[in-house]
Every structure is written in C-alpha cells, then in structure tokens.
Design a protein around this motif. Sequence first.
Motif, PDB file in Angstrom:
ATOM      1  N   LEU A 122       5.210   2.078  -3.483  1.00  0.00           N
ATOM      2  CA  LEU A 122       4.577   2.995  -4.398  1.00  0.00           C
ATOM      3  C   LEU A 122       3.217   3.281  -3.987  1.00  0.00           C
ATOM      4  O   LEU A 122       2.812   4.603  -3.881  1.00  0.00           O
ATOM      5  CB  LEU A 122       4.849   2.847  -5.811  1.00  0.00           C
ATOM      6  N   ILE A 123       2.535   2.250  -3.735  1.00  0.00           N
ATOM      7  CA  ILE A 123       1.231   2.284  -3.519  1.00  0.00           C
ATOM      8  C   ILE A 123       0.925   3.088  -1.807  1.00  0.00           C
ATOM      9  O   ILE A 123       0.150   3.997  -1.950  1.00  0.00           O
ATOM     10  CB  ILE A 123       0.235   1.022  -3.472  1.00  0.00           C
ATOM     11  N   SER A 124       1.780   2.746  -1.171  1.00  0.00           N
ATOM     12  CA  SER A 124       1.860   3.312   0.194  1.00  0.00           C
ATOM     13  C   SER A 124       2.113   4.721   0.116  1.00  0.00           C
ATOM     14  O   SER A 124       1.381   5.508   0.684  1.00  0.00           O
ATOM     15  CB  SER A 124       2.944   2.541   1.145  1.00  0.00           C
ATOM     16  N   ILE A 169      -5.422   3.524 -12.823  1.00  0.00           N
ATOM     17  CA  ILE A 169      -4.176   3.413 -13.360  1.00  0.00           C
ATOM     18  C   ILE A 169      -4.116   1.933 -13.812  1.00  0.00           C
ATOM     19  O   ILE A 169      -3.649   1.747 -14.806  1.00  0.00           O
ATOM     20  CB  ILE A 169      -3.199   4.025 -12.297  1.00  0.00           C
ATOM     21  N   ILE A 170      -4.259   0.937 -12.815  1.00  0.00           N
ATOM     22  CA  ILE A 170      -4.015  -0.215 -13.020  1.00  0.00           C
ATOM     23  C   ILE A 170      -5.033  -0.676 -14.150  1.00  0.00           C
ATOM     24  O   ILE A 170      -4.431  -1.553 -15.213  1.00  0.00           O
ATOM     25  CB  ILE A 170      -4.322  -1.311 -11.807  1.00  0.00           C
ATOM     26  N   SER A 171      -6.106  -0.472 -14.335  1.00  0.00           N
ATOM     27  CA  SER A 171      -7.048  -0.714 -15.372  1.00  0.00           C
ATOM     28  C   SER A 171      -6.429  -0.222 -16.717  1.00  0.00           C
ATOM     29  O   SER A 171      -6.540  -0.987 -17.812  1.00  0.00           O
ATOM     30  CB  SER A 171      -8.463  -0.334 -15.280  1.00  0.00           C
ATOM     31  N   MET A 194      -3.829  10.168  -2.549  1.00  0.00           N
ATOM     32  CA  MET A 194      -4.132   9.303  -3.922  1.00  0.00           C
ATOM     33  C   MET A 194      -5.492   8.463  -3.343  1.00  0.00           C
ATOM     34  O   MET A 194      -5.162   7.637  -2.458  1.00  0.00           O
ATOM     35  CB  MET A 194      -3.388   8.648  -4.702  1.00  0.00           C
ATOM     36  N   SER A 195      -6.439   8.101  -4.147  1.00  0.00           N
ATOM     37  CA  SER A 195      -7.424   7.268  -3.537  1.00  0.00           C
ATOM     38  C   SER A 195      -7.389   5.971  -4.215  1.00  0.00           C
ATOM     39  O   SER A 195      -6.747   5.816  -5.143  1.00  0.00           O
ATOM     40  CB  SER A 195      -8.838   7.895  -3.815  1.00  0.00           C
ATOM     41  N   LYS A 196      -7.997   4.841  -3.742  1.00  0.00           N
ATOM     42  CA  LYS A 196      -8.015   3.646  -4.091  1.00  0.00           C
ATOM     43  C   LYS A 196      -8.543   3.537  -5.690  1.00  0.00           C
ATOM     44  O   LYS A 196      -7.991   2.817  -6.412  1.00  0.00           O
ATOM     45  CB  LYS A 196      -8.661   2.674  -3.112  1.00  0.00           C
TER      46      LYS A 196
END
Length: 129
Positions: A97-99, A114-116, A106-108
């Motif tokens: 999904l991140i790839s 999103i993770i936060s 989408m930027s880091k």
Amino acid sequence: MFELDLRSRLPIYEQLMEKTKELIINELLQADEQLPSVRALAQQLTINPNTIQKAYKELERQGYVYSVKGKGHFVAPILQDRQHEKKQFLKEELTKLISEALYLGMSKEEIYEIISTVEEGIGRRTKGD
C-alpha cells in the motif's frame, strides 16, 4: 454495530468481515465475547444468513473468531504465534500500500500524518476517552 454499503463493489460478506475485524482490532469486541447469532444478524441487516455464515467461517479460518457447537461464534484471543504471523502479513500488505501511495505521488509527510492520526485514535480508545 454493523453498517453495510449495498452499493459497494466489495461483496457483503467481505464488508461484514472487515467491519468485524475493525471492531476486534479496536477492542470494541473483546476476547471470548459472543458475536451476534447468524439468524439475528441476518434479520438485523436484512441479508441472507448464508452470507453471514460465510463471513464467520472466513473469520474463523483467519483466526479472528472461533465457534462453539450449539453456542455460536466468539472473538478469539490473540495467541503469540498467530500474532507474529498476522504482523508479518500486515507488514507485507502495508509495504504494498505504501509503495502504491508513493508511486501515485503521496508524500512521506502525508503517510506519516495518516499514521499519526491512526495512532492518536488508538491512544484515545486505550485511555478510555
């Protein structure tokens, strides 16, 4: 508890599985807690009981629930070895999904945001807010 989107391309049994997993992961359903009966849930959602049975069987196969003959389906406690397998599977899925997100531009920073947000949401639930 369960809301389904009848217009979704995702099959109803998969929607039911995903919602159940979400409730288990977010600890809204606790270990050894009984799930609604197939008949009761079928009436509540006005869908075929076979659809619910299919979702429950797949959840059982994946280790999220277990069944007791004549009693129903219950949330399975997380076992350490199964937890390791699930973590490995999730790492592989997240990598995919991140790839894809990075490939689509989408930027880091957006991914970290999103993770936060997810982490904050889980933190609130564990503190009882």
